[in-house]
Structures are given as structure tokens and as C-alpha cells.
Write a protein that holds these residues in place. Structure first.
Motif, PDB file in Angstrom:
ATOM      1  N   ALA A 168      -1.143  12.783   7.314  1.00 30.23           N
ATOM      2  CA  ALA A 168       0.082  12.356   7.994  1.00 30.23           C
ATOM      3  C   ALA A 168       1.137  11.812   7.043  1.00 30.23           C
ATOM      4  N   SER A 169       0.769  11.584   5.790  1.00 26.73           N
ATOM      5  CA  SER A 169       1.714  11.011   4.825  1.00 26.73           C
ATOM      6  C   SER A 169       2.570  12.103   4.188  1.00 26.73           C
ATOM      7  N   VAL A 170       3.784  11.721   3.775  1.00 30.67           N
ATOM      8  CA  VAL A 170       4.631  12.664   3.050  1.00 30.67           C
ATOM      9  C   VAL A 170       4.093  12.888   1.637  1.00 30.67           C
ATOM     10  N   SER A 174      -1.102   7.014   7.163  1.00 29.87           N
ATOM     11  CA  SER A 174       0.210   6.901   7.801  1.00 29.87           C
ATOM     12  C   SER A 174       0.175   7.394   9.237  1.00 29.87           C
ATOM     13  N   ILE A 175       1.331   7.308   9.887  1.00 25.67           N
ATOM     14  CA  ILE A 175       1.469   7.747  11.273  1.00 25.67           C
ATOM     15  C   ILE A 175       2.535   8.835  11.351  1.00 25.67           C
ATOM     16  N   SER A 176       2.174   9.959  11.930  1.00 27.53           N
ATOM     17  CA  SER A 176       3.140  11.029  12.210  1.00 27.53           C
ATOM     18  C   SER A 176       2.533  11.914  13.292  1.00 27.53           C
ATOM     19  N   GLY A 177       3.193  13.004  13.593  1.00 29.83           N
ATOM     20  CA  GLY A 177       2.727  13.862  14.668  1.00 29.83           C
ATOM     21  C   GLY A 177       1.378  14.490  14.414  1.00 29.83           C
ATOM     22  N   ASN A 178       0.969  14.585  13.146  1.00 30.99           N
ATOM     23  CA  ASN A 178      -0.327  15.211  12.853  1.00 30.99           C
ATOM     24  C   ASN A 178      -1.369  14.194  12.397  1.00 30.99           C
ATOM     25  N   ALA A 179      -1.131  12.916  12.690  1.00 29.56           N
ATOM     26  CA  ALA A 179      -2.110  11.887  12.329  1.00 29.56           C
ATOM     27  C   ALA A 179      -3.398  12.074  13.127  1.00 29.56           C
ATOM     28  N   THR A 185      -1.582   1.649   7.119  1.00 35.59           N
ATOM     29  CA  THR A 185      -0.903   1.149   8.320  1.00 35.59           C
ATOM     30  C   THR A 185      -1.898   0.841   9.434  1.00 35.59           C
TER      31      THR A 185
END
Length: 464
Positions: A206-208, A287-292, A237
Motif C-alpha cells: 500500500a506504500s508509494v 501504509s493505508i491505501s485502496g490496496n492495503a 500506521t
């Protein structure tokens, strides 16, 4: 070859032959008995200096200039052998030498050196140029080597995540390996899936900054195989089970396991120990994102065991599972993993003691002996198999977060044990990697735990 430095800083020690003023490091008994230079003793009595621990007094010379200094060791110097770290902050600039019968030359020099550390990368303050002459009989090169390893661990932990993400940790890892002629490789991003490191990929995707598996090889085949594995969560996080602000504030230190094994690797390589060294660091950002990854997900590990995600904030054991399984495929003579893994370890032993887990009684005895000899404290906790039932999941082989909230450090260690099945000698350290209050030999901030003791154990193995 010069010793590797992640941050360029001058040595805290004097050049050979430098003229140095004397620091008399004394106990209250020595003051009472008058076992001191007559002029310094008279000045001490006039100033009511009694030799209490940490007390400091400058003594003028005949012309009014600084003649020498007095430093108190307290009644029991053996209880605080690195108290001399205070001198790096107390002494005026210049070259100094410690005279004492209560501390060994190594303790005096190492304490001073450790206390001289400062993390000033983002500050304009200039360091006071105080240097100590290492007394004869001490191994100056080995003292400098141990300081370099500790300072590397501290620097990496102290660096904020905007400059110490997975890519930057890889750069530091490569710089260390290349300095000593090691072979360094990295598996990055979706290649982790191709190379069968699914849990490392899951936690970091989920991280860049892409997740990666870093590996360093150094030494000669045929020498004792030593494998070091360090948790490299560059920021945590908590994932979708997000941490609160107070619990997230220090999460740049969640790569403290990787920082510590890199510091230990520095000592081993710099000393030229006859070992076949492997260092493995799974480096990610949770991290947190749409694919976490999500609570309730189930993933297959490198070893084939399936893991049910019952808390995305229990991510460290996931990346370690793949790394340990990889290490275990070619069993070393000693496998060490280090991780800032559980809050339960802090509840059990606080912030100063490094808990360790092993089933090997001889190894545990060697670790305990080295910890005492090097003043590098650690404490054994049990791999209590009675709690193994707690890491089982209903829908998968294992859960990453047992319910109940009890024995959390033990159940985390038992989880990792499932991925180490061929290696006979394995030890897991659940470290804090942080100093919460200033000490004579360590300021608040990132810290090395147990690596000086581990260095002694490995050095002894290599010498046989």
C-alpha cells in the motif's frame, strides 16, 4: 580499511601522542582516603566534592588555567560502568585522559564514546570538540568498531521516515555492504510475488515506496554460517487497524530490528571475523491505501502456512515469517532475528531490557554471560508451548493476532517459531530500539540493544 560511518563525525578519541589533561575518576572512599593528587584533593575538599556518582569539578592549575578535573563514580562503580559518558558533555574542549582504578580502560573509553553520540543532522548546533585518550592495554580499534555499530543503529532509527523509507533503508544497507566488499541484492515490488515472499509484499504494497527483501552476503563458505534477520518496517500506521496519534508518533523506529542487525553486521565485517555472514532485511512501510491488506484476509506464506489477518497492526511478524522461512531453507549455525515486535515485551521488561527467546540452553548461557561481561543487558523469556494453541486460527493455519491480550510477546515468538523448523540454534529478540530518558551513555532516541553482547558471542564462535 576505515570503519563504515553512515553519518560522518569526528572520532571522540585523541590522536596517538596528543598531550592530554587528566580526569581523576574517583569513588567517595578514594576521596576519604586521600588517594589522589594533593592539589586536586585539597581543591576537592574545599569545594565539598565527595565523589558521588556523576559529580564533576574542574581543578585550577598554578596559573589559574584548567589543571585537571575530578569526576565522581559513586560508591559502586560496577553498577554504572558507563557513567563516564557524562564526561563527553561536562569536559571543556580539548584532549583528556581518565585515571581510575575502579573502571577498566575499555569501560572508561566505551562509556565516554557512547556518551559522545549526538544526532545533529537537522540542527545547526556545533559539537563541542572533547576527545579522550584511550588508555594503554585497551583495544582501541575494537572500541571504535563497537561505537560505529551502535552509532549506525542509532542514526538509522533516529532518521525520520521521509528520509528513511524502504528505498532509503536499502541505500544504507547497500552502502554498508559495499564498504566491506559484501554482495548485496534486493527483490523489489511485484518481484516479491514471483520470488515467493508473499507476506512481505502484502504488508508493504500500500506504500508509494515499494516493499523489498534485502540480502547481504559476506565472508567465506566453510566458515561458521551466521544469519541475521531484522524487521524493517520503516513506518507503521497500523494499517486499516490504524494506530492512535500517541501510538503512531514513534513509529519511525519500527525498523529498529533492521538497524540493529546492520550495526551488528558492521562489527562482524569490520573485525574480519571468520564467518559466512548472511543479513536479511524485509523493508516495508505499513501504509493505508485502496490496496492495503484487510482484517479477515488470509494469505499463504513462503513456507506454505496460511495466515489469517486479525489485526493489520501485527504486521512485523508477517514480514519476519517470510524472511525467517527463507533463512531456514539453508540452515545456519546461528540464526538471530531482531524486531520491535510487541508492546507486551515492554510491559514485561520495560524499555531497558532486551527480551530474547530461544530453546537452545547453551546459546542462552552464552548470551547471558556475554550480556554481563559487556554490560549489554538482556533477559530470557520462555517459548511456552502451552500458548501455541492461541496462535491457531479457525479458517487458516495461524492467526497474526491472538485474542485475549495475554502473553503477547510469547505468542509472537511462537508464531515466528513456526517458520524456523530446520535451524537448530535460533534466537529471537523483541527489542524497543529507543531510549526514553537521557542516560550517561545514551541520549533520548534510537538505540542499539544487545548487539555488543551478540558480537562477543559471534566473535567467540569464529575463534574456535
Amino acid at each position: 580499511m576505515t570503519t563504515f560511518q553512515y553519518t560522518d563525525r569526528p572520532s571522540p578519541f585523541s590522536a596517538a601522542g596528543a598531550a592530554a589533561k587528566i580526569v581523576y575518576a574517583v569513588t567517595p572512599a578514594e576521596i576519604e582516603q586521600g588517594a589522589l593528587d594533593a592539589r586536586a584533593l585539597a581543591w576537592a575538599k574545599s569545594a565539598a566534592f565527595t565523589g558521588e556518582a556523576g559529580a564533576f569539578l574542574l581543578v585550577p592549575g598554578e596559573g589559574g588555567e584548567i589543571g585537571c578535573a575530578l569526576f565522581g563514580l559513586g560508591a559502586n562503580p560496577s553498577e554504572a560502568p558507563f557513567i563516564g559518558g557524562k564526561l563527553s558533555k561536562l569536559l571543556p574542549a580539548g584532549d583528556w585522559q581518565v585515571q581510575t582504578g575502579a573502571l577498566t580502560p575499555e569501560q572508561a573509553a566505551l562509556g565516554f564514546g557512547l556518551g559522545s553520540y549526538g544526532f545533529s543532522r537537522y540542527k545547526s548546533d556545533k559539537r563541542k570538540d572533547v576527545r579522550l585518550s584511550i588508555a594503554g592495554g585497551a583495544d582501541a580499534a575494537d572500541i571504535e568498531r563497537q561505537l560505529a555499530g551502535v552509532f549506525l543503529a542509532r542514526d538509522l532509527v533516529n532518521t525520520p521516515t521521509n528520509e528513511m523509507g524502504p528505498a532509503e533503508l536499502e541505500a544504507a544497507f547497500r552502502a554498508l555492504g559495499e564498504h566491506y566488499g559484501a554482495t548485496v541484492t534486493a527483490i523489489v515490488g511485484d518481484d516479491l510475488i514471483k520470488e515467493n515472499f508473499p507476506l512481505v509484499h502484502t504488508v508493504g504494497r500500500a506504500s508509494v515506496s515499494a516493499p523489498r527483501l534485502l540480502e547481504m552476503r559476506w565472508g567465506q563458505k566453510g566458515d561458521p554460517r551466521i544469519t541475521l534477520v531484522g524487521k524493517g518496517v520503516c513506518f507503521d500506521t497500523g494499517g486499516l487497524d490504524i494506530k492512535g496519534a500517541a501510538n503512531m508518533a514513534l513509529m519511525k523506529k519500527d525498523m529498529g530490528g533492521s538497524a540493529n542487525v546492520m550495526g551488528l553486521a558492521l562489527m562482524i565485517m569490520d573485525a574480519g571475523l571468520k564467518v559466512d555472514l548472511q543479513v536479511i532485511v524485509p523493508a516495508v512501510e505499513n501504509s493505508i491505501s485502496g490496496n492495503a491488506f484487510r482484517p479477515g484476509d488470509i494469505y499463504k506464506s513462503r513456507k506454505g502456512l496460511t495466515v489469517q489477518i486479525d489485526n493489520t497492526d501485527a504486521e512485523g511478524r508477517l514480514i519476519l515469517a517470510d524472511a525467517l522461512a527463507y533463512a531456514d531453507e539453508n540452515p545456519p549455525e546461528l540464526l538471530v532475528d531482531m524486531a520491535t515486535l510487541t508492546g507486551a515485551a515492554r510491559v514485561a521488561l520495560g524499555a531497558e531490557l532486551a527480551p530474547y527467546f530461544t530453546d537452545d540452553e547453551k546459546l542462552s548461557s552464552r548470551l547471558a554471560e556475554a550480556a554481563k561481561a559487556e554490560t549489554d543487558p538482556m533477559w530470557r523469556l520462555p517459548l511456552w508451548m502451552g500458548y501455541d494453541k492461541d496462535i491457531r486460527a479457525r479458517a487458516a493455519d495461524l492467526t497474526n493476532s491472538p485474542s485475549g491480550g495475554m502473553a503477547g510477546a510469547i505468542t509472537a515468538a511462537l508464531f515466528l517459531k513456526r517458520f524456523v523448523t530446520a535451524t537448530e540454534r535460533w534466537v529471537h529478540f523483541d527489542i524497543y530500539a529507543w531510549v526514553t530518558a537521557d542516560k550517561p551513555h545514551a541520549p533520548v532516541g534510537g538505540e542499539a540493544f544487545a548487539i555488543r553482547a551478540l558480537y562477543k558471542v559471534i566473535r567467540d564462535m569464529a575463534a574456535k
